[in-house]
Design a protein around this motif. Structure first.
Motif, short mmCIF file in Angstrom:
data_model
loop_
_atom_site.label_atom_id
_atom_site.label_comp_id
_atom_site.label_asym_id
_atom_site.label_seq_id
_atom_site.Cartn_x
_atom_site.Cartn_y
_atom_site.Cartn_z
N LYS A 44 0.82 -1.22 0.00
CA LYS A 44 0.00 0.00 0.00
C LYS A 44 0.85 1.26 0.00
N TYR A 45 2.00 1.24 0.67
CA TYR A 45 2.81 2.44 0.84
C TYR A 45 4.12 2.43 0.05
N THR A 46 4.19 1.58 -0.98
CA THR A 46 5.35 1.57 -1.86
C THR A 46 4.90 1.56 -3.32
N TRP A 105 1.94 9.69 0.17
CA TRP A 105 3.37 9.42 0.06
C TRP A 105 3.61 7.93 -0.11
N LYS A 106 4.55 7.59 -1.02
CA LYS A 106 4.93 6.19 -1.23
C LYS A 106 6.45 6.11 -1.38
N VAL A 107 7.01 5.08 -0.78
CA VAL A 107 8.45 4.84 -0.94
C VAL A 107 8.66 4.32 -2.35
N THR A 108 9.69 4.84 -3.00
CA THR A 108 9.98 4.46 -4.37
C THR A 108 11.47 4.17 -4.54
N GLU A 109 11.81 3.68 -5.70
CA GLU A 109 13.19 3.36 -6.02
C GLU A 109 13.89 4.60 -6.53
N ARG A 110 15.17 4.73 -6.19
CA ARG A 110 15.97 5.84 -6.71
C ARG A 110 16.37 5.55 -8.15
N SER A 111 16.49 6.61 -8.92
CA SER A 111 17.00 6.47 -10.28
C SER A 111 18.47 6.11 -10.22
#
Length: 118
Positions: A44-46, A105-111
């Motif tokens: 849910k939060y990613t 807000w969601k945690v995401t991957e860095r470029s």
């Protein structure tokens, strides 16, 4: 007319009940759900890309211990946030990048090559 007004009030009340979490609250929930094997909350939060990465390595860290999430640094603007934190399970601080999607807000991957601002 009264019915339309009544439905409008009900919809407004329901919409107000959903609390918008801050980027730091979201980061804490993601860290805790990762270490406690709570896949539904984690998802849910990613974002989908980071969720898949977390699931791949989650079995290495799952446990019932207290996470002891502590923020050491944070930075945010309207659409992107960075949270540097420590937990019981790591010796070195970790950093989450968060993006706002649909007001959440969601945690995401860095470029590739992207560095945190601190």
């Amino acid at each position: 007319m009264k019915r339309v007004l009544l439905y409008s009030i009900i919809i407004a009340l329901v919409a107000c009940n959903e609390k918008q979490m801050s980027h730091t609250e979201t980061a804490k929930i993601v860290a805790e759900s990762f270490y406690h094997d709570d896949k539904a909350t984690l998802e849910k939060y990613t974002t989908p890309d980071i969720y898949a990465n977390f699931i791949t390595i989650q079995d290495l860290y799952s446990g019932e211990e207290e996470v002891n999430f502590e923020i050491s640094e944070e930075q945010s603007n309207d659409q992107t946030a960075w949270v540097k934190f420590t937990t019981t399970f790591t010796d070195e601080p970790e950093t989450f990048k968060l993006v706002k999607q649909d007001g959440q807000w969601k945690v995401t991957e860095r470029s590739e090559g992207e560095r945190p601002p601190f």
